[in-house]
Design an enzyme around this catalytic site. Structure first.
Site, short mmCIF file in Angstrom:
data_model
loop_
_atom_site.label_atom_id
_atom_site.label_comp_id
_atom_site.label_asym_id
_atom_site.label_seq_id
_atom_site.Cartn_x
_atom_site.Cartn_y
_atom_site.Cartn_z
N GLY A 12 0.76 -1.21 0.08
CA GLY A 12 0.08 -0.16 -0.17
C GLY A 12 0.87 1.36 0.12
NE ARG A 15 -4.83 6.14 -2.18
CZ ARG A 15 -5.37 6.45 -1.08
NH1 ARG A 15 -5.23 7.32 -0.13
NH2 ARG A 15 -6.54 5.26 -0.76
CG ASP A 61 -6.28 -9.43 -3.34
OD1 ASP A 61 -6.41 -8.88 -2.20
OD2 ASP A 61 -7.41 -10.15 -3.59
CG ASN A 88 1.00 1.62 4.66
OD1 ASN A 88 0.90 2.14 5.80
ND2 ASN A 88 0.60 1.94 3.47
CB SER A 140 -4.66 1.98 13.86
OG SER A 140 -5.50 3.22 14.51
CE1 TYR A 153 -7.78 0.90 9.69
CE2 TYR A 153 -7.92 1.94 11.91
CZ TYR A 153 -7.36 1.70 10.57
OH TYR A 153 -6.21 2.24 10.30
CB ALA A 155 -11.74 -6.22 15.24
CE LYS A 157 -4.98 -0.83 10.70
NZ LYS A 157 -3.72 -0.99 9.65
#
Length: 243
Positions: A12, A15, A61, A88, A140, A153, A155, A157
């Site tokens: 990822g 950007r 993927d 990432n 995170s 999200y 869960a 992280k």
């Protein structure tokens, strides 16, 4: 670990935080694999080769185990090794738990957690054989403290932190280190588009009263790659949110 001349695969990384991480590794002399689900443009790769390093674009993927293995094999065939992996890539599909669909829950876990596992599994054999390697997972702060509307999200992280610590224990004897970074609110295209009132409310949750930057996250990531006696650790970069 000396970063110069090492080969780094950042998922990822076209950007945002991923690109900032790739840029800092390249500035330190590492060759970089730029990754995303779509084809990687020549213009983007040129930004990294201008820094005097090799840059390879590999798309695929990560949530598909076979595709993850194929991408790592392609990177090894092109550069000779993958010495550092940065997991990432991630997605969000926010919503309150009462209304969240099973598809939205599973999709986030599939990319954020299963994808990281797939990539990690693909690099472990060559890293353990070489008896050297570093894996950095971008978790995170919500994986530590939770966040309303982000059960999926958070869960994923939190799971990434458990994955980090478990695999760190498995491969430490082979001199492969596995650590995690847990960013808080970071400046991004998404935050730039928010109304000032919303941004002020978000900053009010942060003891330092500001968002972090992608470059600050990148600095912590490269630091973890360099430290040869750190493994199984989670470094928060959140302005004090989780303290």
């Amino acid at each position: 670990m000396e970063i110069k001349n090492k080969n780094v695969f950042i998922t990822g990384s076209t950007r945002g935080i991923g690109k900032a991480i790739a840029t800092q590794f390249a500035q330190k002399g590492a060759n970089v694999v730029i990754n995303g689900r779509s084809a990687i443009s020549d213009e983007l790769l040129a930004e990294f080769t201008a820094l005097g390093v090799k840059a390879v674009g590999i798309s695929g993927d990560i949530s598909n185990g076979a595709d993850a293995k194929r991408m790592v094999e392609e990177a090894v065939a092109t550069l000779g090794s993958v010495d550092i992996l940065v997991n990432n890539a991630g997605i969000t599909r926010d919503g309150l738990s009462l209304k969240m669909t099973e598809d939205d829950f599973e999709a986030v876990l599939k990319i954020n957690l299963t994808g990281a596992f797939n990539m990690t599994q693909a690099v472990l054999k060559p890293m353990t054989r070489a008896r050297e390697g570093a894996i950095i997972n971008i978790s995170s702060v919500v994986g530590l403290i939770g966040n309303a509307g982000q059960a999926n999200y958070a869960a994923s992280k939190a799971g990434l932190i458990g994955l980090t610590k478990s695999i760190a224990r498995e491969v430490a004897g082979r001199n492969v280190r596995v650590n995690a970074v847990a960013p808080g609110f970071i400046e991004s295209d998404m935050t730039a588009g928010l109304a000032d009132k919303i941004k002020d409310a978000m900053k009010a949750q942060i003891p330092m009263k500001r968002f972090g930057t992608a470059e600050e996250v990148a600095t912590v990531t490269t630091y973890l790659a360099e430290q040869e006696y750190m493994t199984g650790q989670v470094l928060t970069i959140d302005g004090g949110m989780a303290m």
